[in-house]
Enzyme design. Structure first.
Site, mmCIF file in Angstrom:
data_model
loop_
_atom_site.group_PDB
_atom_site.id
_atom_site.type_symbol
_atom_site.label_atom_id
_atom_site.label_comp_id
_atom_site.label_asym_id
_atom_site.label_seq_id
_atom_site.Cartn_x
_atom_site.Cartn_y
_atom_site.Cartn_z
ATOM 1 N N ASN A 112 42.498 39.748 41.955
ATOM 2 C CA ASN A 112 43.582 40.617 42.229
ATOM 3 C C ASN A 112 44.741 40.286 41.804
ATOM 4 O OD1 ASN A 112 41.577 42.381 43.577
ATOM 5 N ND2 ASN A 112 42.027 41.676 45.567
ATOM 6 N N ASP A 116 50.819 37.422 43.821
ATOM 7 C CA ASP A 116 49.987 36.889 44.704
ATOM 8 C C ASP A 116 48.994 37.878 45.404
ATOM 9 O OD1 ASP A 116 51.332 37.875 46.937
ATOM 10 O OD2 ASP A 116 50.974 36.448 48.063
ATOM 11 N N ASP A 117 48.095 37.249 45.880
ATOM 12 C CA ASP A 117 47.265 37.937 46.858
ATOM 13 C C ASP A 117 46.883 37.213 47.886
ATOM 14 O OD1 ASP A 117 45.781 40.455 47.454
ATOM 15 O OD2 ASP A 117 43.766 39.550 46.824
ATOM 16 N N SER A 118 46.905 37.832 49.155
ATOM 17 C CA SER A 118 46.695 36.857 50.323
ATOM 18 C C SER A 118 45.921 37.489 51.351
ATOM 19 C CB SER A 118 48.128 36.680 50.851
ATOM 20 O OG SER A 118 49.049 36.213 49.928
ATOM 21 N N TRP A 161 46.388 33.089 46.657
ATOM 22 C CA TRP A 161 46.231 32.974 45.411
ATOM 23 C C TRP A 161 47.427 33.317 44.493
ATOM 24 C CZ3 TRP A 161 41.858 30.210 43.105
ATOM 25 C CH2 TRP A 161 40.739 29.783 44.008
#
Length: 198
Positions: A51, A70-72, A121
């Site tokens: 993502n 980011d993807d959290s 990430w």
């Protein structure tokens, strides 16, 4: 020094990531400070890393600028089939605030069953460069009621392992290095330095 654009339409996430990147010596600003807002590709449900990479590469290719995305997510030990990669989408379906929705899911579970981790990430994409990926995780537990005014979001209900208070009860100088985004930013900085040394 490269100045990065942050690929997010979420002002809280942008500000938090900008502060974490600054801690790591990476200069970045929200892309909407320089360009009109765009609609990002739909996020998948299987991978934070994918993502983040899709979002970063989409904006880098569109604007021809270096971009960090980011993807959290929040992962709860008691609810292993919920949240995670789909955290915001899952909680957006509730009529409650995000923190209230998390607390409602855990209801009256005791402390030893409220284990949690926040995961991030990051993807750093530049035209004509391979995308660089990093990640960070902070483990802890969800407290019974929100506490703290130093930051927002899940920080108000998340108490890191070994700490006496929630992330939102800590000043930025202590909080940021502990957070998932702070850790991911430091790893990203090291990877960018390694690439520059080649």
């Amino acid at each position: 020094m490269t100045k990065w654009l942050i690929a997010s339409n979420n002002s809280f996430k942008t500000a938090d990531l900008q502060a974490c990147l600054a801690l790591a010596g990476i200069e970045a600003v929200g892309y909407t400070t320089q360009y009109p807002a765009v609609t990002f590709p739909a996020e998948g449900t299987a991978s934070y890393a994918v993502n983040a990479q899709v979002k970063a590469e989409f904006l880098a290719n569109l604007l021809h600028q270096p971009v960090i995305a980011d993807d959290s997510g929040l992962e709860l030990a008691a609810l292993q089939n919920e949240l995670g990669v789909t955290t915001q989408r899952d909680l957006a379906s509730s009529s409650l605030s995000t923190n209230a929705a998390v607390l409602a899911r855990l209801d009256d579970l005791p402390t030893d069953q409220r284990g949690a981790q926040m995961v991030t990430w990051l993807a750093a994409a530049r035209p004509n460069h391979a995308t660089i990926i990093s990640s960070g995780t902070v483990t802890g537990q969800i407290v019974m009621t929100p506490r703290g005014q130093q930051s927002g979001g899940f920080d108000k209900i998340f108490q890191p392992t070994g700490q006496a208070g929630t992330l939102a009860e800590m000043p930025a100088s202590k909080r940021l290095p502990l957070t998932h985004r702070g850790q991911a930013a430091l790893v990203l900085q090291q990877k960018l330095l390694m690439e520059n040394d080649r």
